[in-house]
Structure formats: structure tokens, C-alpha cells
Design a protein around this motif. Sequence first.
Motif, PDB file in Angstrom:
ATOM      1  N   ALA A   1       0.832  -1.208   0.000  1.00 37.91           N
ATOM      2  CA  ALA A   1       0.000   0.000   0.000  1.00 37.91           C
ATOM      3  C   ALA A   1       0.866   1.257   0.000  1.00 37.91           C
ATOM      4  O   ALA A   1       0.532   2.244  -0.663  1.00 37.91           O
ATOM      5  CB  ALA A   1      -0.947  -0.002   1.199  1.00 37.91           C
TER       6      ALA A   1
ATOM      7  N   LEU B   1       2.222   1.621  -3.592  1.00 34.83           N
ATOM      8  CA  LEU B   1       1.164   2.091  -4.487  1.00 34.83           C
ATOM      9  C   LEU B   1       0.794   3.538  -4.204  1.00 34.83           C
ATOM     10  O   LEU B   1       0.491   4.304  -5.122  1.00 34.83           O
ATOM     11  CB  LEU B   1      -0.064   1.192  -4.368  1.00 34.83           C
ATOM     12  CG  LEU B   1       0.081  -0.208  -4.953  1.00 34.83           C
ATOM     13  CD1 LEU B   1      -1.157  -1.035  -4.640  1.00 34.83           C
ATOM     14  CD2 LEU B   1       0.351  -0.158  -6.439  1.00 34.83           C
ATOM     15  N   SER B   2       0.845   3.929  -2.937  1.00 31.86           N
ATOM     16  CA  SER B   2       0.566   5.312  -2.577  1.00 31.86           C
ATOM     17  C   SER B   2       1.614   6.246  -3.176  1.00 31.86           C
ATOM     18  O   SER B   2       1.275   7.289  -3.741  1.00 31.86           O
ATOM     19  CB  SER B   2       0.552   5.462  -1.058  1.00 31.86           C
ATOM     20  OG  SER B   2       0.501   6.811  -0.678  1.00 31.86           O
TER      21      SER B   2
ATOM     22  N   LEU C   1      -4.448   5.534  -0.082  1.00 40.23           N
ATOM     23  CA  LEU C   1      -3.552   4.389   0.081  1.00 40.23           C
ATOM     24  C   LEU C   1      -2.543   4.611   1.207  1.00 40.23           C
ATOM     25  O   LEU C   1      -2.129   3.664   1.881  1.00 40.23           O
ATOM     26  CB  LEU C   1      -2.819   4.096  -1.229  1.00 40.23           C
ATOM     27  CG  LEU C   1      -3.664   3.423  -2.297  1.00 40.23           C
ATOM     28  CD1 LEU C   1      -2.973   3.488  -3.639  1.00 40.23           C
ATOM     29  CD2 LEU C   1      -3.945   1.987  -1.912  1.00 40.23           C
TER      30      LEU C   1
ATOM     31  N   VAL D   1      -4.370   3.634   4.298  1.00 40.30           N
ATOM     32  CA  VAL D   1      -4.475   2.167   4.360  1.00 40.30           C
ATOM     33  C   VAL D   1      -3.144   1.560   4.806  1.00 40.30           C
ATOM     34  O   VAL D   1      -3.099   0.665   5.662  1.00 40.30           O
ATOM     35  CB  VAL D   1      -4.910   1.599   2.988  1.00 40.30           C
ATOM     36  CG1 VAL D   1      -4.772   0.087   2.942  1.00 40.30           C
ATOM     37  CG2 VAL D   1      -6.329   2.027   2.665  1.00 40.30           C
ATOM     38  N   SER D   2      -2.062   2.063   4.248  1.00 44.07           N
ATOM     39  CA  SER D   2      -0.743   1.570   4.634  1.00 44.07           C
ATOM     40  C   SER D   2      -0.453   1.860   6.100  1.00 44.07           C
ATOM     41  O   SER D   2       0.057   0.996   6.826  1.00 44.07           O
ATOM     42  CB  SER D   2       0.324   2.227   3.755  1.00 44.07           C
ATOM     43  OG  SER D   2       1.618   1.894   4.205  1.00 44.07           O
TER      44      SER D   2
END
Length: 86
Positions: A8, A11-12, A42, A45-46
Amino acid sequence: MTIAGAIAALLSAFALYAGSGHCRWRLPPALRRYGKIAGLVLMLVSLAAWISALGVGAGLCAMLGCWMLAMVGLPWLAMLGTEPTR
């Protein structure tokens, strides 16, 4: 959970780089338009994944370390791989 947090974070960083004006890759306009919003979501989320795996202090440090490493590495990869879009 740590693998999910690392993915995450990567991807962020990619989404934030794709949404910036300095991105050297040719990407779809939707990714450029919504990259910053997706990157911030993201990131949260991470952060949640790292905190649930390691606790607040260590999770915050691990998330920031992974995130910043990706943010430094992506422009270097873009510079090595392609011609500038401008």
C-alpha cells in the motif's frame, strides 16, 4: 499485515508521483487527475496496516520509511527508463 502495508505504501507513492506535474511516464489522464486522492487514501491504508502489525510508534516509523524510500526511488526509475514527456 506488513506485506500489505508495504504494498500500500508503494502504491501510494506511485499514485502521488503519477498525480504530480513532474511525472515523466505517459499515463492515462484519469490517473493523473485522481492520483493525489488515491495516494492519500492508500497512505492511510498503509498506515493502518503497519500500525495493526507493529503498534503505533513502530508502525508509523515503518510506514514512513517504506513510503519515503518509494518516493525517492520512483523518480530515479522514471529518469532511467524513459524519455521526458515534455
